[in-house]
Design an enzyme around this catalytic site. Sequence first.
Site, mmCIF file in Angstrom:
data_model
loop_
_atom_site.group_PDB
_atom_site.id
_atom_site.type_symbol
_atom_site.label_atom_id
_atom_site.label_comp_id
_atom_site.label_asym_id
_atom_site.label_seq_id
_atom_site.Cartn_x
_atom_site.Cartn_y
_atom_site.Cartn_z
ATOM 1 N N GLU A 37 0.821 -1.212 0.000
ATOM 2 C CA GLU A 37 0.000 0.000 0.000
ATOM 3 C C GLU A 37 0.853 1.260 0.000
ATOM 4 O OE1 GLU A 37 -3.066 0.093 -0.527
ATOM 5 O OE2 GLU A 37 -3.803 -1.912 -0.069
ATOM 6 N N ASP A 70 -4.354 -10.267 -8.268
ATOM 7 C CA ASP A 70 -4.750 -9.451 -9.415
ATOM 8 C C ASP A 70 -3.633 -8.622 -10.040
ATOM 9 O OD1 ASP A 70 -4.693 -8.045 -7.029
ATOM 10 O OD2 ASP A 70 -6.436 -6.816 -7.465
ATOM 11 N N GLU A 115 -18.256 -7.151 -2.926
ATOM 12 C CA GLU A 115 -16.904 -7.727 -2.881
ATOM 13 C C GLU A 115 -16.898 -9.164 -3.389
ATOM 14 O OE1 GLU A 115 -13.676 -5.757 -1.090
ATOM 15 O OE2 GLU A 115 -14.921 -5.208 -2.802
ATOM 16 N N GLU A 125 -12.230 -0.581 -10.148
ATOM 17 C CA GLU A 125 -11.803 -1.520 -11.186
ATOM 18 C C GLU A 125 -12.782 -1.622 -12.362
ATOM 19 O OE1 GLU A 125 -9.279 -2.257 -7.781
ATOM 20 O OE2 GLU A 125 -11.468 -2.127 -7.949
ATOM 21 N N THR A 143 -1.251 0.640 -10.663
ATOM 22 C CA THR A 143 -2.437 -0.040 -10.133
ATOM 23 C C THR A 143 -3.243 0.864 -9.216
ATOM 24 O OG1 THR A 143 -3.185 -2.157 -9.198
ATOM 25 C CG2 THR A 143 -1.391 -1.022 -8.048
#
Length: 654
Positions: free
Chosen positions: A118, A258, A351, A372, A462
């Site tokens: 993160e 991912d 989710e 996304e 990302t």
Amino acid sequence: MGAPKKLMLLILLIFSHVFICKILSEGVTKDEAQQLRDEVREMFYHAFDGYMKHAFPHDELKPLSCVGEDTLGGYALTLIDSLDTLALLGDQERFSASVEWIGKNLRFDINKTVSVFETTIRILGGLLSAHLIATDYNTGMRIPSYDDELLHLAEDLARRMLPAFDTPTGIPFGSVNLLHGIDENESKITSTAGGGTLTLEFGVLSRLTNDPIFEQVTMNAVQGLWARRSKINLLGAHIDVFSGEWTQKDAGIGTSIDSFYEYLLKAYLLFGDEEYLFMFQEAYRAAMHYLYNDPWYVEVNMNSAALVWPLFNSLQAFWPGLQVLAGDIDPAIRTHTAFFSVWKRYGFTPEGFNLATLSVQQGQKSYPLRPELIESTYWLYKATRNPRYLDAGRDMLASLQYGARCTCGYCHISDVEFHRQEDHMESFFLAETVKYLWLLFDLAAGPDNLVENGPYKYIFSTEGHLLPATPQISLVREHCSYFGAYCRSSNLRPETFVSDISKDSRETNQSQSYTDPDATNFLSHTRFKKLPVSGLIKGFCPGLTHEQRFGISYVASEEDIGDASSSPRKTEVVQSHPVMVVLNPSSTSEPSDVHKDLDNHQESDREKQSVPELEIEESSSSPSVKKKKIAGSQVHYWRAVTEDILPHLSSNLV
């Protein structure tokens, strides 16, 4: 029925088809796109102003109670994450003021244990993106008084995270203390995404600081993960960074994995290292073969490919956008349609959505403002200009406005079935969700932003941060630095950017990739323009020509320069073409025709798949995709997007 009646019926059918297509194509007009773009802009400032007024300098805003909270390191996370969005919107005043405040006040010598993943994608990426924007006249956002403060902060932060990479496998710990390094009780388990989604930010930092260590450690991490793939080229979700043993062997494209796939392709697009391309080719082909249950994706055991979990989770929604970058449009269209049908059913994507019961998965009912699906919508519209994606964007904007908007910002949705709001707003809402929505409608209205109109092509991290394909970043391996830049004659650092192990493995990978007739070859060999050694005089790089700077031709590699020094000769310059190449990775058959009826296609596949189908709407129109044969492989000659990705990514089409 008589001949005149048949003729009249035929005419009516023809004109009714034309009329219906015209109505569908005018779902969102240019004027409405401008209004929607302005609405998204207002959405950003409602959330950003709420953060600055009620939460700054805490990390994130609690939009219902209008207070701040520290969720990562207590260093103004949301402000850093929002910097390049401010620049994208053309807000020179706030961008400059924010950069100045961060340069004067932010410090990382704090006793905080933070997530390596993160911190890298949000903080390091945000600082680097803003630095690149603030130092470049071409962006229109250059700050005259700026003196590389954000770059110095980024380097300091990255060095504080380097101890995390000191493991037997090269795969980093999941967390690191910014003051003391790795705690003796730190968990040795990390996710595949956590260890393999650091290459863009660390690689850009190496190029900006001329220090190869950052790129080397992240490349080692990716190699450490890839070396432990299964025999069928699948990776699990979690791994022990000391033993290299997989602790969770579920393979998928969603949670915990991912962005590993994402950064394999994007690292190649930005840096041009073919080792990343080889890994992506193999990983993508395996994913499409073992995980793809058209149009959905499931989780399987990484060794046996046995079905583990028939679940759509919201993080999978990035995949169609990645397929657009890879040029594999057909399955991207079908999968996006399926994913968007879940959004339309609930107003948001939960989710987790169970494909066996066609219902929200228990314990996974929330929607934390994820970007996304919006991201994939933007890329598919950019590739196809199909108006259905503008309609989808309008629906998603309406859901956010009516379901998530709250007092001081936008709230998490704790239950998509009842639209219950939760008092939290992630920083990525401003870094990604709003950004992709704004780009979608701005593209339809007539783009007016640095991404579409600037001198460089951008790769999105990302976290949605803008990383430009400047020569300084993308042509380092071609020996020359930025136009007119100063090079250290005694230490041309780019030569040391790849370890011996990396070079050896690249040679092996290239031989495997280009001799295997079934390999997913994206680009054919490219020939480079020779660069005379006499240009490297007194430590100065020769300036790039206009053609070289904008990707029309290339400068030579170090090996080519060495050859040129021993035997100079005239070299042919090959014109490059903005094209990406991909064969159908799931089979040797021809790619599916996007003009076929979508419901009929799904009906035929339903007999073969154990995963039930969710009712989805048929596409109103299909993109135009031209095809060519190259070396016996079926490829997409796809111009719509590749002209807007990286002009220096070229195929030598003969």
